[in-house]
Design an enzyme around this catalytic site. Sequence first.
Site, PDB file in Angstrom:
ATOM      1  N   GLN A 111       0.819  -1.217   0.000  1.00 20.20           N
ATOM      2  CA  GLN A 111       0.000   0.000   0.000  1.00 20.20           C
ATOM      3  C   GLN A 111       0.851   1.264   0.000  1.00 20.20           C
ATOM      4  O   GLN A 111       0.329   2.370   0.094  1.00 20.20           O
ATOM      5  CB  GLN A 111      -0.931  -0.014   1.215  1.00 20.20           C
ATOM      6  CG  GLN A 111      -1.937  -1.150   1.202  1.00 20.20           C
ATOM      7  CD  GLN A 111      -2.740  -1.254   2.483  1.00 20.20           C
ATOM      8  OE1 GLN A 111      -2.760  -0.356   3.309  1.00 20.20           O
ATOM      9  NE2 GLN A 111      -3.410  -2.381   2.658  1.00 20.20           N
ATOM     10  N   HIS A 133      -1.166  -0.070   5.562  1.00 21.53           N
ATOM     11  CA  HIS A 133      -1.788   0.815   6.549  1.00 21.53           C
ATOM     12  C   HIS A 133      -0.942   2.036   6.896  1.00 21.53           C
ATOM     13  O   HIS A 133      -0.694   2.325   8.069  1.00 21.53           O
ATOM     14  CB  HIS A 133      -2.137   0.040   7.816  1.00 21.53           C
ATOM     15  CG  HIS A 133      -3.187  -1.010   7.611  1.00 21.53           C
ATOM     16  ND1 HIS A 133      -3.813  -1.639   8.653  1.00 21.53           N
ATOM     17  CD2 HIS A 133      -3.724  -1.538   6.483  1.00 21.53           C
ATOM     18  CE1 HIS A 133      -4.681  -2.523   8.179  1.00 21.53           C
ATOM     19  NE2 HIS A 133      -4.644  -2.471   6.851  1.00 21.53           N
ATOM     20  N   GLU A 146     -15.385   2.041   9.410  1.00 23.13           N
ATOM     21  CA  GLU A 146     -15.949   3.046  10.305  1.00 23.13           C
ATOM     22  C   GLU A 146     -15.969   4.444   9.691  1.00 23.13           C
ATOM     23  O   GLU A 146     -15.051   4.816   8.952  1.00 23.13           O
ATOM     24  CB  GLU A 146     -15.124   3.126  11.597  1.00 23.13           C
ATOM     25  CG  GLU A 146     -15.122   1.860  12.413  1.00 23.13           C
ATOM     26  CD  GLU A 146     -14.330   1.983  13.704  1.00 23.13           C
ATOM     27  OE1 GLU A 146     -14.234   0.986  14.436  1.00 23.13           O
ATOM     28  OE2 GLU A 146     -13.805   3.099  13.988  1.00 23.13           O
ATOM     29  N   TYR A 197     -10.597   5.776  19.984  1.00 19.65           N
ATOM     30  CA  TYR A 197     -11.593   5.095  19.162  1.00 19.65           C
ATOM     31  C   TYR A 197     -11.481   3.573  19.234  1.00 19.65           C
ATOM     32  O   TYR A 197     -12.193   2.867  18.539  1.00 19.65           O
ATOM     33  CB  TYR A 197     -11.522   5.636  17.727  1.00 19.65           C
ATOM     34  CG  TYR A 197     -12.024   7.069  17.714  1.00 19.65           C
ATOM     35  CD1 TYR A 197     -13.331   7.361  17.383  1.00 19.65           C
ATOM     36  CD2 TYR A 197     -11.208   8.104  18.160  1.00 19.65           C
ATOM     37  CE1 TYR A 197     -13.811   8.648  17.451  1.00 19.65           C
ATOM     38  CE2 TYR A 197     -11.679   9.408  18.237  1.00 19.65           C
ATOM     39  CZ  TYR A 197     -12.984   9.672  17.888  1.00 19.65           C
ATOM     40  OH  TYR A 197     -13.479  10.959  17.976  1.00 19.65           O
ATOM     41  N   TYR A 199      -8.756 -10.897  10.727  1.00 18.99           N
ATOM     42  CA  TYR A 199      -8.677 -11.880   9.656  1.00 18.99           C
ATOM     43  C   TYR A 199      -8.203 -13.202  10.245  1.00 18.99           C
ATOM     44  O   TYR A 199      -7.298 -13.251  11.071  1.00 18.99           O
ATOM     45  CB  TYR A 199      -7.724 -11.405   8.562  1.00 18.99           C
ATOM     46  CG  TYR A 199      -8.290 -10.260   7.763  1.00 18.99           C
ATOM     47  CD1 TYR A 199      -9.248 -10.485   6.764  1.00 18.99           C
ATOM     48  CD2 TYR A 199      -7.883  -8.957   8.006  1.00 18.99           C
ATOM     49  CE1 TYR A 199      -9.773  -9.432   6.037  1.00 18.99           C
ATOM     50  CE2 TYR A 199      -8.412  -7.894   7.281  1.00 18.99           C
ATOM     51  CZ  TYR A 199      -9.360  -8.140   6.296  1.00 18.99           C
ATOM     52  OH  TYR A 199      -9.885  -7.088   5.591  1.00 18.99           O
TER      53      TYR A 199
END
Length: 372
Positions: free
Chosen positions: A87, A154, A246, A256, A267
């Site tokens: 990513q 991420h 979310e 949070y 997973y």
Amino acid sequence: MKSYPLSALALGFASLASYAAPEAIDRAQWPFSATPRATFSEPWAMTFLPDGTALVTEKRGVLKHVDVKTGETREIDGVPDVAYGGQGGLGDVILHPDYAQNRVVYISYAEKGDGGNRGAAVARATLELGADRGSLSDLKVIWRQTPKVAGGGHYGHRLAFGPDGKLWISSGERQKFTPAQDMKSTLGKIIRLNEDGSVPSDNPFADQGGVTAQIWSLGHRNPLGIAFDAQGRLWEHEMGPEGGDELNLIQKGGNYGYPEVSNGDHYGGKPIPDHDTRPEFIAPKIAWTPVISPAGLVIYSGERFADWRGDAFIGGLSARGLLRITLDGEEATEAARYDMDARIREVEQGPDGSLWLLEDGDGGRLLELQPK
């Protein structure tokens, strides 16, 4: 393990026939037409310049200046080396609030570290636009994720300037889970800085010093969209684990909950307690199971789609479409989904009030949405 009910939403969108540029996409059930304007290699983010042209980032490390009317593009020199893979790569691009006077832009990207470790970085630079190519000059890194870690997932690294003139950065937990609750780490956090990268004295943890002082909120997984509404409230969305994407309303110093709570599971099936089991953590305003894989976020303020003013728009990667969210004060409700038959990486509002989408992946198109 949580059970996930099958429903019309769970089954996803109905597949549409494929479409190709340069023909306009025009589905009878949509309140808009969608016209391709340009094509890119793994586009990730975009922002508009005051003259109506745009900057578009490509994940491999290319920044492009785009005439959205003609589709003509040119490269911008001076982009730093990026850690491309997974990513990671070149990420967001935004303008300084005083760009018209100082021509300062901000970019985020994945950066290599020692021993194969990587982390997100944010740099500011002056944008020079010439006749043939543009360039970034006086580039300076003003923030780095702490710590750099192994892996390619991420990063988060979405950027926004708030009405307070501060720079806000979303920082993913890099698939390492527990750093999202570690106050000595900036992973899994929303970061608030001054325009030069220094720490505002009114940050909630400023008196603790170090990287802790940068933190505005914590307990996030992979935040890939941040935007302010007209009242100055910050909204954020993030990818959940297996289930539990979310949409959050961000509070100063708020926690949070990830990875202590989530409306999804890890997973592999390892359960995570739901948000309602731990009321000390702030619950999302919307949670999606099955996931939509949200990417890009804009809160609409234009005139072209007058009925949508104040609504939020989210791109869906696995959802392969665009979601419209109505915001009512501090509450949010999904109002509509539009199947774009492609992974949507970015959503932006143009100067004239059009909505603009970037498709994900190689050959990803820039689409202009206009009311019918």
